[in-house]
Design an enzyme around this catalytic site. Structure first.
Site, PDB file in Angstrom:
ATOM      1  N   HIS A  72     -22.089   5.551   1.752  1.00 26.46           N
ATOM      2  CA  HIS A  72     -20.912   6.327   2.133  1.00 26.46           C
ATOM      3  C   HIS A  72     -21.055   6.699   3.615  1.00 26.46           C
ATOM      4  CE1 HIS A  72     -18.410  10.024   2.315  1.00 26.46           C
ATOM      5  NE2 HIS A  72     -17.780   9.554   1.264  1.00 26.46           N
ATOM      6  N   ASP A  90     -29.127  10.279  -1.227  1.00 25.99           N
ATOM      7  CA  ASP A  90     -27.775  10.816  -1.287  1.00 25.99           C
ATOM      8  C   ASP A  90     -27.391  10.799  -2.769  1.00 25.99           C
ATOM      9  OD1 ASP A  90     -25.049  11.019  -1.598  1.00 25.99           O
ATOM     10  OD2 ASP A  90     -24.538   9.653   0.025  1.00 25.99           O
ATOM     11  N   CYS A 102     -14.343   5.703   2.129  1.00 28.93           N
ATOM     12  CA  CYS A 102     -15.327   6.190   3.119  1.00 28.93           C
ATOM     13  C   CYS A 102     -16.562   5.296   3.122  1.00 28.93           C
ATOM     14  CB  CYS A 102     -15.717   7.642   2.867  1.00 28.93           C
ATOM     15  SG  CYS A 102     -14.342   8.769   2.960  1.00 28.93           S
ATOM     16  N   GLN A 162     -23.295  10.720  -6.074  1.00 29.85           N
ATOM     17  CA  GLN A 162     -22.843  10.006  -7.281  1.00 29.85           C
ATOM     18  C   GLN A 162     -23.966   9.861  -8.303  1.00 29.85           C
ATOM     19  OE1 GLN A 162     -19.693   9.418  -7.645  1.00 29.85           O
ATOM     20  NE2 GLN A 162     -18.957   9.577  -5.539  1.00 29.85           N
ATOM     21  N   LYS A 166     -18.435  17.204  -7.377  1.00 31.50           N
ATOM     22  CA  LYS A 166     -18.469  15.930  -8.107  1.00 31.50           C
ATOM     23  C   LYS A 166     -19.143  16.087  -9.470  1.00 31.50           C
ATOM     24  CE  LYS A 166     -18.585  13.142  -3.909  1.00 31.50           C
ATOM     25  NZ  LYS A 166     -17.206  12.670  -3.734  1.00 31.50           N
TER      26      LYS A 166
HETATM   27  N1  7TS Z   1     -22.168  10.252  -0.614  1.00 31.22           N
HETATM   28  C1  7TS Z   1     -21.521   9.610  -1.592  1.00 31.22           C
HETATM   29  C2  7TS Z   1     -22.198   8.496  -2.323  1.00 31.22           C
HETATM   30  C3  7TS Z   1     -20.217  10.001  -1.919  1.00 31.22           C
HETATM   31  O1  7TS Z   1     -19.579   9.371  -2.899  1.00 31.22           O
HETATM   32  C4  7TS Z   1     -19.599  11.058  -1.210  1.00 31.22           C
HETATM   33  C5  7TS Z   1     -18.177  11.447  -1.461  1.00 31.22           C
HETATM   34  C6  7TS Z   1     -20.348  11.710  -0.225  1.00 31.22           C
HETATM   35  C7  7TS Z   1     -21.621  11.285   0.043  1.00 31.22           C
HETATM   36  C8  7TS Z   1     -19.820  12.886   0.515  1.00 31.22           C
HETATM   37  O2  7TS Z   1     -19.697  13.967  -0.320  1.00 31.22           O
HETATM   38  P1  7TS Z   1     -18.996  15.326   0.175  1.00 31.22           P
HETATM   39  O3  7TS Z   1     -18.868  16.140  -1.046  1.00 31.22           O
HETATM   40  O4  7TS Z   1     -19.915  15.932   1.189  1.00 31.22           O
HETATM   41  O5  7TS Z   1     -17.690  14.921   0.768  1.00 31.22           O
HETATM   42  N2  7TS Z   1     -17.377  10.416  -1.993  1.00 31.22           N
HETATM   43  C9  7TS Z   1     -16.038  10.401  -2.087  1.00 31.22           C
HETATM   44  C10 7TS Z   1     -15.332   9.365  -2.707  1.00 31.22           C
HETATM   45  O6  7TS Z   1     -15.845   8.386  -3.224  1.00 31.22           O
HETATM   46  N3  7TS Z   1     -14.017   9.622  -2.648  1.00 31.22           N
HETATM   47  O7  7TS Z   1     -13.857  10.799  -2.036  1.00 31.22           O
HETATM   48  C11 7TS Z   1     -15.107  11.283  -1.674  1.00 31.22           C
END
Ligand code: 7TS
Length: 418
Positions: free
Chosen positions: A135, A212, A376, A215, A238
């Site tokens: 990401h 990370d 992203c 997910q 999430k």
């Molecule tokens: N890493 C992964 C693997 C992610 O899927 C996401 C967000 C992030 C980091 C960032 O997370 P945040 O909570 O700091 O924004 N992924 C997604 C997505 O797949 N669609 O919207 C956000």
């Protein structure tokens, strides 16, 4: 049906999904006159009453600032906030509450490490290793760090299924590799990475590892001590918790040696214009009034998930993944992007002759929420030579009926566009 699938079905039956759905008020909504079919869980998950009510109770009964007053409400708020830290510690089996730093989310957790660990440990000529399926939030902070320090960002390639090439991991690790940062699971493809093996390889090379876990935590049991990762970042939103809050786990010795990330209240022991001394862990990394309501909401979400049990959730989601994969593969002109052997419940796909954006728009009219775009993860799109994909991602409350609705929706898309 294979034996494995039948077994999964059996485990999946552990989860009373019809009852669980009643815990999520938003799932009862109609969108454009149709029942909501929410298949955008990789972007964010919906929240159960347990979380919504916990946040309401915090604001109606407990609201105060933490670590400050001697008055009753401040003590209550502090106890709730620090109690939540204990909940997170147990959820990921950290060794100590000192290792649990509350941040805004995965993005901030990674930026904290890039900024604090990176600036002190990465120098000109060093290398940072990430993968081709990260990401943006696990790419850009490292690019910024490399640019600043004169270090090099190297990319572990993937095969056509979207799996990391492990012989490349072995080959790319060298005496200059300061840090390796990879996702537990890919948001764009669903690939679950063999992080245990990667961590072992990196450590054998003396390389620090950040996972990370954005997910990972919603779908897989995480035991940071067993994994032996150095850092693990995840986002509350999430995993059925509120937005704006997340966790950075770091090994105590590493966090201890790292300088603060931000300066301000709560992160100090004493301040004078000559010298400031910093607070103990984890407060050194929690400058300013934190998102107290978010933290107690996150703990409620983790309690909710723990009560259902991640093995049951994972089995249910795996059943949905297999069922949806089978159904989608039947659709003429549909191609699934990301066919790793080990996948989280994420399906990215393209439909011949239809732009993903149009897929999303037509599905929305049917009440079906999927994400379309680059997720992203633009380098992933380039690797698979597609401008964008449609993505259905499943959570613990989704059902096979909703997969059927998605399939009917996609048939409707084909009717409109072909
Ligand atoms: N890493 C992964 C693997 C992610 O899927 C996401 C967000 C992030 C980091 C960032 O997370 P945040 O909570 O700091 O924004 N992924 C997604 C997505 O797949 N669609 O919207 C956000």
């Amino acid at each position: 049906m294979t034996t494995a699938l039948i077994q999964k079905d059996h485990q999946a039956a552990d989860l009373d999904v019809a009852r669980i759905r009643e815990d999520f008020p938003i799932l009862g909504r109609q969108i454009h006159g149709k029942p909501l079919v929410y298949l955008d869980n990789a972007a964010t998950t919906q929240k159960p009453n347990a979380v919504i009510d916990r946040i309401t109770r915090y604001y109606t009964h407990e609201n105060s600032n933490v670590h400050r007053g001697v008055h009753h409400l401040s003590e209550v708020a502090t106890a709730a906030y620090e109690g939540a830290r204990g909940t997170v510690k147990r959820f990921i089996n950290a060794g100590s509450e000192k290792e649990i730093v509350f941040v805004r989310g995965t993005t901030e957790g990674i930026n904290l490490v890039a900024s604090s660990f990176g600036r002190t440990n990465v120098k000109a000529g060093d290398e940072i290793l990430i993968s081709a399926i990260e990401h943006h939030s696990n790419i850009v902070p490292w690019q910024m760090l490399c640019q600043e320090r004169g270090a090099t960002l190297r990319i572990i390639p993937v095969n056509d299924a979207g799996e990391l090439l492990m012989d490349q991991v072995r080959a790319m690790l060298n005496e200059r590799t300061r840090l390796l940062a990879v996702g537990h699971a890919s948001n764009a493809l669903g690939t679950i990475n063999p992080i245990r093996e990667i961590i072992e390889l990196a450590h054998a090379n003396g390389t620090t590892v950040l996972i990370d876990g954005a997910q990972g935590v919603p779908h897989l049991e995480v035991d940071v001590q067993d994994l032996d990762c150095d850092f693990y970042a995840f986002s509350s939103h999430k995993v059925y918790g509120p937005t704006g809050i997340g966790v950075l786990y770091g090994k105590e010795a590493l966090l201890e040696a790292m300088p603060p990330y931000q300066g301000g209240g709560d992160m100090i022991l004493s301040v004078s214009f000559d010298k400031t001394t910093y607070n103990a862990l984890p407060y050194k990394f929690e400058a300013g009034t934190p998102d107290i309501a978010g933290v107690v909401g996150l703990a409620a979400a983790l309690d909710y998930v723990s009560a259902l049990g991640l093995p049951s959730i994972a089995a249910h989601e795996h059943d949905l993944l297999l069922y949806a994969t089978e159904q989608l593969e039947e659709i003429d002109g549909l191609r699934i992007i990301g066919t790793a052997r080990h996948k989280a419940s994420v399906i990215s796909f393209v439909l011949e002759g239809v732009h993903p954006h149009d897929i999303g728009t037509i599905l929305d009219q049917e009440g079906i929420a999927v994400r379309t775009g680059h997720h992203c993860a633009q380098p992933v799109m380039m690797r698979f030579n597609v401008p964008a994909t449609g993505r259905a991602s499943f959570g613990l409350y989704n059902t096979r009926d909703e997969v059927d609705a998605l399939v009917r929706g996609l048939e409707r898309v084909i009717e409109v566009f072909r």
